[in-house]
Design a protein around this motif. Structure first.
Motif, PDB file in Angstrom:
ATOM      1  N   LEU A 115      37.760 -70.490 128.297  1.00 54.61           N
ATOM      2  CA  LEU A 115      37.010 -70.386 126.960  1.00 54.61           C
ATOM      3  C   LEU A 115      37.063 -69.021 126.488  1.00 54.61           C
ATOM      4  CD1 LEU A 115      34.792 -71.469 124.798  1.00 54.61           C
ATOM      5  CD2 LEU A 115      32.873 -70.351 126.628  1.00 54.61           C
ATOM      6  N   PHE A 116      36.916 -67.943 127.357  1.00 47.41           N
ATOM      7  CA  PHE A 116      37.029 -66.618 126.705  1.00 47.41           C
ATOM      8  C   PHE A 116      38.425 -66.221 126.286  1.00 47.41           C
ATOM      9  CE2 PHE A 116      33.082 -66.434 128.444  1.00 47.41           C
ATOM     10  CZ  PHE A 116      32.372 -65.112 127.803  1.00 47.41           C
ATOM     11  N   ARG A 117      39.482 -66.755 126.978  1.00 47.66           N
ATOM     12  CA  ARG A 117      40.791 -66.704 126.701  1.00 47.66           C
ATOM     13  C   ARG A 117      41.244 -67.130 125.462  1.00 47.66           C
ATOM     14  NH1 ARG A 117      44.867 -65.573 125.041  1.00 47.66           N
ATOM     15  NH2 ARG A 117      46.929 -65.531 125.962  1.00 47.66           N
ATOM     16  N   ASN A 118      40.606 -68.186 125.104  1.00 48.59           N
ATOM     17  CA  ASN A 118      41.069 -68.869 123.810  1.00 48.59           C
ATOM     18  C   ASN A 118      40.234 -68.659 122.700  1.00 48.59           C
ATOM     19  OD1 ASN A 118      43.115 -70.872 124.773  1.00 48.59           O
ATOM     20  ND2 ASN A 118      41.625 -71.510 126.029  1.00 48.59           N
ATOM     21  N   ILE A 119      39.368 -67.629 122.614  1.00 49.91           N
ATOM     22  CA  ILE A 119      38.459 -67.253 121.413  1.00 49.91           C
ATOM     23  C   ILE A 119      39.420 -66.016 121.079  1.00 49.91           C
ATOM     24  CG2 ILE A 119      36.466 -66.063 120.750  1.00 49.91           C
ATOM     25  CD1 ILE A 119      35.100 -67.882 122.806  1.00 49.91           C
ATOM     26  N   PRO A 120      39.613 -66.093 119.756  1.00 51.71           N
ATOM     27  CA  PRO A 120      40.482 -64.780 119.303  1.00 51.71           C
ATOM     28  C   PRO A 120      39.747 -63.414 119.291  1.00 51.71           C
ATOM     29  CG  PRO A 120      40.873 -66.514 118.007  1.00 51.71           C
ATOM     30  CD  PRO A 120      39.857 -66.971 118.973  1.00 51.71           C
ATOM     31  N   LEU A 121      40.340 -62.496 119.341  1.00 48.50           N
ATOM     32  CA  LEU A 121      39.665 -61.217 119.498  1.00 48.50           C
ATOM     33  C   LEU A 121      39.193 -60.853 117.928  1.00 48.50           C
ATOM     34  CD1 LEU A 121      39.513 -58.422 120.670  1.00 48.50           C
ATOM     35  CD2 LEU A 121      41.587 -57.535 119.894  1.00 48.50           C
ATOM     36  N   LEU A 143      36.806 -55.574 122.437  1.00 47.79           N
ATOM     37  CA  LEU A 143      38.040 -55.507 123.333  1.00 47.79           C
ATOM     38  C   LEU A 143      37.761 -55.917 124.768  1.00 47.79           C
ATOM     39  CD1 LEU A 143      39.234 -52.130 121.948  1.00 47.79           C
ATOM     40  CD2 LEU A 143      40.352 -54.138 121.520  1.00 47.79           C
ATOM     41  N   PHE A 144      36.654 -55.610 125.242  1.00 46.68           N
ATOM     42  CA  PHE A 144      36.261 -55.981 126.613  1.00 46.68           C
ATOM     43  C   PHE A 144      36.317 -57.542 126.819  1.00 46.68           C
ATOM     44  CE2 PHE A 144      32.728 -57.526 129.089  1.00 46.68           C
ATOM     45  CZ  PHE A 144      32.835 -57.379 130.290  1.00 46.68           C
ATOM     46  N   LEU A 145      35.649 -58.224 125.744  1.00 41.54           N
ATOM     47  CA  LEU A 145      35.463 -59.826 125.925  1.00 41.54           C
ATOM     48  C   LEU A 145      37.087 -60.475 125.968  1.00 41.54           C
ATOM     49  CD1 LEU A 145      32.306 -60.620 124.020  1.00 41.54           C
ATOM     50  CD2 LEU A 145      32.575 -60.570 126.333  1.00 41.54           C
ATOM     51  N   GLY A 146      37.904 -59.658 125.018  1.00 36.18           N
ATOM     52  CA  GLY A 146      39.193 -60.383 124.849  1.00 36.18           C
ATOM     53  C   GLY A 146      39.935 -59.878 126.057  1.00 36.18           C
ATOM     54  N   SER A 147      39.641 -58.795 126.696  1.00 32.96           N
ATOM     55  CA  SER A 147      40.452 -58.321 127.858  1.00 32.96           C
ATOM     56  C   SER A 147      39.882 -59.221 129.190  1.00 32.96           C
ATOM     57  CB  SER A 147      40.369 -56.950 128.110  1.00 32.96           C
ATOM     58  OG  SER A 147      40.817 -56.222 127.054  1.00 32.96           O
ATOM     59  N   PHE A 148      38.547 -59.348 129.123  1.00 35.17           N
ATOM     60  CA  PHE A 148      38.081 -60.218 130.026  1.00 35.17           C
ATOM     61  C   PHE A 148      38.661 -61.619 130.370  1.00 35.17           C
ATOM     62  CE2 PHE A 148      34.784 -63.196 131.172  1.00 35.17           C
ATOM     63  CZ  PHE A 148      34.706 -63.067 132.704  1.00 35.17           C
ATOM     64  N   ILE A 205      45.496 -51.446 122.715  1.00 37.01           N
ATOM     65  CA  ILE A 205      45.795 -50.262 121.669  1.00 37.01           C
ATOM     66  C   ILE A 205      46.262 -50.702 120.590  1.00 37.01           C
ATOM     67  CG2 ILE A 205      47.166 -48.064 121.411  1.00 37.01           C
ATOM     68  CD1 ILE A 205      47.101 -47.539 124.360  1.00 37.01           C
ATOM     69  N   ARG A 206      47.091 -51.566 120.494  1.00 36.21           N
ATOM     70  CA  ARG A 206      47.500 -52.336 119.390  1.00 36.21           C
ATOM     71  C   ARG A 206      46.361 -53.103 118.790  1.00 36.21           C
ATOM     72  NH1 ARG A 206      51.952 -54.003 122.708  1.00 36.21           N
ATOM     73  NH2 ARG A 206      53.929 -53.059 122.231  1.00 36.21           N
ATOM     74  N   ASP A 207      45.529 -53.860 119.404  1.00 38.02           N
ATOM     75  CA  ASP A 207      44.633 -54.560 118.685  1.00 38.02           C
ATOM     76  C   ASP A 207      43.525 -53.745 118.247  1.00 38.02           C
ATOM     77  OD1 ASP A 207      46.080 -56.664 119.262  1.00 38.02           O
ATOM     78  OD2 ASP A 207      44.933 -57.411 121.057  1.00 38.02           O
ATOM     79  N   ALA A 208      43.121 -52.606 118.819  1.00 38.54           N
ATOM     80  CA  ALA A 208      42.016 -51.766 118.568  1.00 38.54           C
ATOM     81  C   ALA A 208      42.281 -51.102 117.081  1.00 38.54           C
ATOM     82  CB  ALA A 208      42.221 -50.417 119.505  1.00 38.54           C
TER      83      ALA A 208
END
Length: 261
Positions: A115-121, A143-148, A205-208
């Motif tokens: 679930l968390f993997r498939n939600i876009p940042l 960033l934390f939730l996307g990384s998690f 770093i890119r996504d930030a």
């Protein structure tokens, strides 16, 4: 026999590329995209960029401020990744077939990771802005939730690839669950897990930069501010520094990967 296999692969490749062409042409027709205009516009964009989008002497005066924002962005990316690593490791140990304690918990853990993997940042950032508005905590949590989500799924697959022989050997000797984890599973999985962590830091770093555009923080906000004020020379300086930083981080990551792998 080998000629039949070659012929089948050739046929499958022909079918694939034929479908790809049909989908491409269909998309162009449906969206009414002007291909020739697109290519000519691209050429004009490069000409405009070469004439306007470059740092000048005046833009260099903001270099200290941009470097400070860039440093804040790097630290935020590393912090989000490292904290997410801890939670992702715990979830992966519960979800992996090699280390699971209960089948139901494993299925739940895998479901959470997917679930968390498939939600876009970007979606995380927009949802979190409703609760925390535009702030540093919003960018950090996105960033934390996307990384998690990404690391949880990657760690589960990494632990699943660990050979069960050592796990079964320790279990046969009466080793406790913690001993199996710390003496067999984690040591075997650690090199690949470190590689995923380095990849995630590089990606964050890119996504930030994109998250900063939405949350009004970090280097992304600096770029947005300069670009919207038509200060293209300063905006180009931000872009160049981001590119240099990403390249340096990737070089360091590749060096560490070669050492540990």
């Amino acid at each position: 026999m080998q000629s039949d296999i070659f012929a089948k692969r050739k046929k499958d490749s022909l079918i694939f590329f034929s479908l790809l062409i049909v989908v491409t042409v269909g998309s162009v027709v449906i969206t009414q995209y002007d291909v020739s205009k697109g290519f000519t516009s691209l050429l004009k964009a490069f000409i405009w960029g070469g004439s306007n989008f470059y740092p000048d002497g005046k833009s260099l005066t903001i270099l200290p401020d941009v470097l400070r924002k860039l440093w804040d962005t790097i630290l935020m990316s590393i912090a989000a990744t490292t904290v997410a690593t801890v939670f992702a490791t715990l979830l992966a140990l519960v979800g992996s077939r090699t280390t699971r304690m209960n089948r139901v918990f494993s299925l739940v853990a895998r479901g959470i990771a997917s679930l968390f993997r498939n939600i876009p940042l970007v979606a995380w950032a927009m949802v979190l802005m409703l609760a925390f508005s535009q702030s540093s905590i919003t960018g950090y949590l996105a960033l934390f939730l996307g990384s998690f989500g990404f690391l949880s799924r990657a760690f589960i697959e990494t632990i699943d690839e660990v050979s069960n022989d050592s796990v079964e050997a320790l279990s046969a000797t009466g080793a406790s669950y913690s001993h199996i984890i710390f003496q067999s599973v984690l040591p075997s999985s650690l090199p690949q897990m470190i590689s995923w962590i380095l990849f995630m830091i590089d990606t964050n770093i890119r996504d930030a930069t994109l998250v900063g555009l939405l949350t009004g923080t970090g280097i992304g906000f600096s770029f947005d501010l300069y670009y919207k004020s038509f200060n293209f020379h300063a905006a180009s300086l931000v872009v160049i520094l981001i590119v240099i930083t990403v390249i340096l981080i990737e070089m360091v990551s590749n060096t560490i990967r070669r050492v540990i792998m």
